[in-house]
Design a protein around this motif. Structure first.
Motif: not given
Length: 296
Positions: A194-214
């Motif tokens: 079931l999809h509902i409109d009840n989101p969370v904000i993603h706050l923990g952003l990795e660095s671009s370099k870290q995200y590319l590696e992930k």
């Protein structure tokens, strides 16, 4: 009724638990909040304070076991029959976040309910821009769009029945891309989402370099899991793009085109305005190379 389960690693969860407790204190709901620290290497005294809240407990694991494994431990230790998994680095958008899930349980008793993800419109520092751009443009989707592929979910914010979760066959080794296995399991077992409109904000952003590696690590996981038969070969857009190239016998041309621009792409990913189309192509090239290397 509800077990709220929060795995954490080197992250201050006190603000998140505080917000959840403030909302729950105004209800008559039966609940618990379990926080498992997955072997954090950075002691956070703020997390010690969460046990002052009603029905809230903190457990510290002796060593890091990984996201999937710690979630399984949380589920096994949960008291109630509905589990709400929330990542430590998010914050509910609505002041009635938990109340909305409780209402959903009472009215529909879903096997699984996904509330969605949200990213702030405020641009982060340049060094975190790639993760923000990808999340804002690819992960943020309205309910109607998510319902087109109902089993594809992000487990930062998901409600699931305890027995349903414990019957899923999700590998517990530490790997990046476990959301794909979770989604595949729901699809394979025919579990309604079931999809509902009840989101969370993603706050923990990795660095671009870290995200590319992930991101590349996730591609590697896709190839490995696909080879094991754990993932369908057309589950993701990345796999679908590969199938299209293969069908039109255009893989060699694509490899030449992207390889010749690879250095420029890598520079762009660390820039102020990362190009997501290039990001898709870069990951697809890596997927192709791994497929060939591993004979997958």
């Amino acid at each position: 009724m509800l077990s709220i389960l929060i795995p954490t690693y080197n992250h201050n969860v006190y603000p998140l638990v505080t917000k959840l407790d403030e909302e729950l204190a105004a209800t008559n709901s039966t609940y618990e909040i379990l926080v498992f620290d997955d072997g954090s290497t950075e002691p956070l005294v703020q997390n010690e304070k969460i046990e002052i809240f009603k029905n809230t407990s903190l457990r510290k694991l002796p060593h890091n076991i990984g996201r999937s494994a710690v979630r399984l431990q949380l589920a096994k230790n949960a008291t109630y029959n509905f589990l709400l998994f929330i990542d430590a680095d998010v914050m509910p958008v609505s002041t009635s976040f938990v109340t909305t899930y409780i209402k959903t349980i009472k009215e529909k008793e879903p096997e699984v309910a996904f509330g969605g993800i949200f990213y702030t419109e405020v641009k982060p520092p340049i060094e975190e821009r790639l993760r923000w751009e990808y999340g804002k443009n690819r992960e943020v989707q309205p309910v109607a769009e998510r319902e087109k592929k109902p089993h594809f979910i992000i487990t930062q914010n998901v409600l699931i029945k305890k027995d349903v979760y414990l019957n899923l066959s999700i590998p517990t080794e530490n790997f990046y891309g476990d959301d794909l296995v979770f989604s595949q399991q729901l699809k394979t077992k025919g579990i309604e989402v079931l999809h509902i409109d009840n989101p969370v904000i993603h706050l923990g952003l990795e660095s671009s370099k870290q995200y590319l590696e992930k991101a590349l690590s996730a591609v590697s996981s896709i190839v490995a899991l696909e080879k094991k038969g754990v993932l369908d070969p057309d589950l993701t857009k990345l796999q679908q793009a590969y199938s299209t190239l293969k069908k039109w016998k255009a893989i060699r041309l694509f490899k030449w085109y992207v390889a010749s621009r690879k250095r420029k792409m890598e520079q762009n990913f660390l820039s102020e305005n990362p190009n997501l189309r290039w990001f898709d192509m870069y990951r697809l090239l890596y997927y192709i190379e791994l497929k060939e290397k591993r004979h997958a």
